[in-house]
Design a protein around this motif. Structure first.
Motif, mmCIF file in Angstrom:
data_model
loop_
_atom_site.group_PDB
_atom_site.id
_atom_site.type_symbol
_atom_site.label_atom_id
_atom_site.label_comp_id
_atom_site.label_asym_id
_atom_site.label_seq_id
_atom_site.Cartn_x
_atom_site.Cartn_y
_atom_site.Cartn_z
ATOM 1 N N GLY A 153 0.817 -1.206 0.000
ATOM 2 C CA GLY A 153 0.000 0.000 0.000
ATOM 3 C C GLY A 153 0.845 1.248 0.000
ATOM 4 O O GLY A 153 2.051 1.210 -0.267
ATOM 5 N N THR A 154 0.207 2.378 0.321
ATOM 6 C CA THR A 154 0.865 3.681 0.350
ATOM 7 C C THR A 154 0.692 4.286 1.740
ATOM 8 O O THR A 154 -0.434 4.342 2.260
ATOM 9 C CB THR A 154 0.261 4.622 -0.702
ATOM 10 N N VAL A 155 1.770 4.765 2.299
ATOM 11 C CA VAL A 155 1.712 5.398 3.619
ATOM 12 C C VAL A 155 0.988 6.732 3.478
ATOM 13 O O VAL A 155 1.424 7.615 2.725
ATOM 14 C CB VAL A 155 3.122 5.620 4.195
ATOM 15 N N SER A 156 -0.134 6.849 4.152
ATOM 16 C CA SER A 156 -0.916 8.085 4.056
ATOM 17 C C SER A 156 -0.571 9.102 5.150
ATOM 18 O O SER A 156 -0.698 10.312 4.948
ATOM 19 C CB SER A 156 -2.420 7.778 4.121
ATOM 20 N N SER A 157 -0.151 8.608 6.315
ATOM 21 C CA SER A 157 0.220 9.546 7.396
ATOM 22 C C SER A 157 1.121 8.880 8.419
ATOM 23 O O SER A 157 1.075 7.666 8.609
ATOM 24 C CB SER A 157 -1.029 10.099 8.095
ATOM 25 N N VAL A 158 1.954 9.718 9.044
ATOM 26 C CA VAL A 158 2.788 9.321 10.191
ATOM 27 C C VAL A 158 2.626 10.437 11.217
ATOM 28 O O VAL A 158 2.966 11.597 10.951
ATOM 29 C CB VAL A 158 4.279 9.173 9.796
ATOM 30 N N GLU A 159 2.053 10.114 12.386
ATOM 31 C CA GLU A 159 1.757 11.160 13.359
ATOM 32 C C GLU A 159 2.003 10.690 14.797
ATOM 33 O O GLU A 159 2.091 9.489 15.065
ATOM 34 C CB GLU A 159 0.299 11.613 13.225
ATOM 35 N N ASP A 160 2.051 11.672 15.679
ATOM 36 C CA ASP A 160 2.162 11.403 17.109
ATOM 37 C C ASP A 160 0.787 11.688 17.716
ATOM 38 O O ASP A 160 0.456 12.835 18.029
ATOM 39 C CB ASP A 160 3.239 12.289 17.749
ATOM 40 N N HIS A 161 -0.041 10.651 17.824
ATOM 41 C CA HIS A 161 -1.407 10.800 18.312
ATOM 42 C C HIS A 161 -1.392 11.057 19.827
ATOM 43 O O HIS A 161 -0.626 10.416 20.550
ATOM 44 C CB HIS A 161 -2.215 9.536 17.984
ATOM 45 N N PRO A 162 -2.245 11.979 20.352
ATOM 46 C CA PRO A 162 -2.227 12.300 21.786
ATOM 47 C C PRO A 162 -2.614 11.139 22.688
ATOM 48 O O PRO A 162 -2.170 11.077 23.837
ATOM 49 C CB PRO A 162 -3.233 13.445 21.911
ATOM 50 N N LEU A 163 -3.420 10.186 22.180
ATOM 51 C CA LEU A 163 -3.822 9.049 23.007
ATOM 52 C C LEU A 163 -3.127 7.757 22.583
ATOM 53 O O LEU A 163 -2.768 6.935 23.435
ATOM 54 C CB LEU A 163 -5.350 8.844 22.932
ATOM 55 N N MET A 164 -2.934 7.547 21.258
ATOM 56 C CA MET A 164 -2.409 6.269 20.750
ATOM 57 C C MET A 164 -0.924 6.339 20.417
ATOM 58 O O MET A 164 -0.346 5.352 19.974
ATOM 59 C CB MET A 164 -3.192 5.821 19.516
ATOM 60 N N GLY A 165 -0.250 7.482 20.658
ATOM 61 C CA GLY A 165 1.187 7.591 20.466
ATOM 62 C C GLY A 165 1.573 7.640 18.990
ATOM 63 O O GLY A 165 0.786 8.041 18.104
ATOM 64 N N THR A 166 2.815 7.213 18.688
ATOM 65 C CA THR A 166 3.310 7.241 17.311
ATOM 66 C C THR A 166 2.500 6.260 16.475
ATOM 67 O O THR A 166 2.440 5.059 16.775
ATOM 68 C CB THR A 166 4.801 6.894 17.246
ATOM 69 N N THR A 167 1.916 6.804 15.407
ATOM 70 C CA THR A 167 0.981 6.006 14.595
ATOM 71 C C THR A 167 1.319 6.129 13.119
ATOM 72 O O THR A 167 1.548 7.240 12.611
ATOM 73 C CB THR A 167 -0.466 6.468 14.834
ATOM 74 N N VAL A 168 1.311 4.981 12.413
ATOM 75 C CA VAL A 168 1.497 4.934 10.950
ATOM 76 C C VAL A 168 0.211 4.409 10.324
ATOM 77 O O VAL A 168 -0.315 3.364 10.749
ATOM 78 C CB VAL A 168 2.683 4.030 10.557
ATOM 79 N N VAL A 169 -0.295 5.141 9.310
ATOM 80 C CA VAL A 169 -1.523 4.742 8.600
ATOM 81 C C VAL A 169 -1.158 4.437 7.144
ATOM 82 O O VAL A 169 -0.505 5.263 6.485
ATOM 83 C CB VAL A 169 -2.597 5.843 8.666
ATOM 84 N N ILE A 170 -1.606 3.249 6.644
ATOM 85 C CA ILE A 170 -1.309 2.823 5.266
ATOM 86 C C ILE A 170 -2.624 2.524 4.546
ATOM 87 O O ILE A 170 -3.484 1.805 5.068
ATOM 88 C CB ILE A 170 -0.412 1.568 5.245
ATOM 89 N N GLN A 190 7.770 7.256 5.672
ATOM 90 C CA GLN A 190 7.243 8.625 5.654
ATOM 91 C C GLN A 190 5.991 8.653 4.787
ATOM 92 O O GLN A 190 5.768 7.756 3.948
ATOM 93 C CB GLN A 190 8.288 9.605 5.104
ATOM 94 N N PRO A 191 5.131 9.690 4.946
ATOM 95 C CA PRO A 191 3.931 9.795 4.112
ATOM 96 C C PRO A 191 4.304 9.785 2.627
ATOM 97 O O PRO A 191 5.265 10.430 2.199
ATOM 98 C CB PRO A 191 3.317 11.128 4.533
ATOM 99 N N GLY A 192 3.549 9.015 1.833
ATOM 100 C CA GLY A 192 3.793 8.908 0.395
ATOM 101 C C GLY A 192 4.639 7.720 0.010
ATOM 102 O O GLY A 192 4.738 7.406 -1.201
ATOM 103 N N ASP A 193 5.257 7.050 0.983
ATOM 104 C CA ASP A 193 6.080 5.877 0.657
ATOM 105 C C ASP A 193 5.197 4.712 0.204
ATOM 106 O O ASP A 193 4.113 4.473 0.756
ATOM 107 C CB ASP A 193 6.896 5.437 1.880
ATOM 108 N N LEU A 194 5.713 3.984 -0.794
ATOM 109 C CA LEU A 194 5.063 2.742 -1.221
ATOM 110 C C LEU A 194 5.699 1.594 -0.460
ATOM 111 O O LEU A 194 6.937 1.466 -0.450
ATOM 112 C CB LEU A 194 5.227 2.534 -2.732
ATOM 113 N N VAL A 195 4.869 0.785 0.154
ATOM 114 C CA VAL A 195 5.393 -0.333 0.948
ATOM 115 C C VAL A 195 4.852 -1.646 0.388
ATOM 116 O O VAL A 195 3.803 -1.683 -0.271
ATOM 117 C CB VAL A 195 5.012 -0.185 2.437
ATOM 118 N N THR A 196 5.571 -2.715 0.665
ATOM 119 C CA THR A 196 5.144 -4.050 0.257
ATOM 120 C C THR A 196 4.765 -4.849 1.495
ATOM 121 O O THR A 196 5.094 -4.477 2.629
ATOM 122 C CB THR A 196 6.273 -4.772 -0.500
#
Length: 237
Positions: A153-170, A190-196
């Motif tokens: 897929g494609t990484v859509s976001s990488v964030e530091d969530h206030p409740l769930m901590g460091t979060t990666v969304v694909i 990072q956001p926009g990366d293509l991952v397998t």
């Protein structure tokens, strides 16, 4: 004698004798004249026979006309012809189609499930000390254990969530989205990366304040078109 001859020649006797002589001459002439014609006719007969071959010459006869067959003609049975409707020609789409590889799905982390997926029933949160739904699954692991992308897929976001901590969304094909929370502060993508499928995206941390009372773990959740999906069903499809 001479006296009788004189008496005959004199007077009527003379004329009778003359008449007899004329008649005799006439009859003799008739036989001479007409009596010779009959043999001429008889002699001409053989000449007529000579012309017979001409009369017997070959004369072509007309060929006989063929006899018509008067036998009754059986009428042939009617032949049924199937009429196939003509279908309109369909437009051909010549756009090249790229074959897609099968979608590979792997577990992001192997370990014991601390808290299962539950959106229909409330579960107790030891950290927040209340009952609430749980939209993912908590998988126990040691801090620093590698976390893998469940599928390509494609990484859509990488964030530091206030409740769930460091979060990666694909984001994935088919409207699926996977979320990886409680990671260490610095993911490897990072956001926009293509991952397998199976690619390392980060490591297990202790950044989720909403689940701090639990032992180190990965919070893994899945949605499809925005609706929460049981992660076990997604991993086993």
């Amino acid at each position: 004698m001479e006296h009788k001859l004189k008496s005959i020649l004199s007077g009527t006797g003379f004329y009778l004798l003359l008449a007899v002589c004329l008649i005799t001459a006439a009859v003799s002439g008739w036989f001479l004249l007409f009596g010779r014609d009959e043999p001429a006719v008889e002699e001409a007969a053989p000449q007529a026979a000579v012309s017979a071959p001409v009369e017997s010459a070959y004369v072509p006869q007309p060929e006989p006309e063929p006899e018509e067959d008067e036998s009754p003609v059986e009428a042939s049975a009617p032949v049924e012809v199937e009429i196939v409707p003509t279908m309109p020609e369909a437009e051909i789409d010549d756009t090249p189609v790229m074959a897609e590889p099968p979608q590979l799905v792997v577990e992001p982390l192997k370990g014991e499930v601390l808290m299962a997926f539950s959106v229909d029933q409330l579960v107790y949160s030891p950290t927040l000390a209340d009952w609430r739904t749980h939209d993912g699954v908590d998988i126990s692991a040691k801090p620093g254990a590698t976390v893998l992308a469940a599928t390509a897929g494609t990484v859509s976001s990488v964030e530091d969530h206030p409740l769930m901590g460091t979060t990666v969304v694909i984001d994935h094909a088919g409207g699926y989205t996977t979320t990886y929370s409680n990671l260490q502060a610095k993911p490897t993508v990072q956001p926009g990366d293509l991952v397998t499928a199976g690619q390392i995206i980060g490591a297990v941390g202790t950044t989720a304040s909403a689940e701090a009372a639990q032992s180190p773990h990965l919070h893994f959740s899945v949605t499809r078109d925005g609706e929460a999906v049981d992660p076990s069903e997604f991993l086993n499809r």
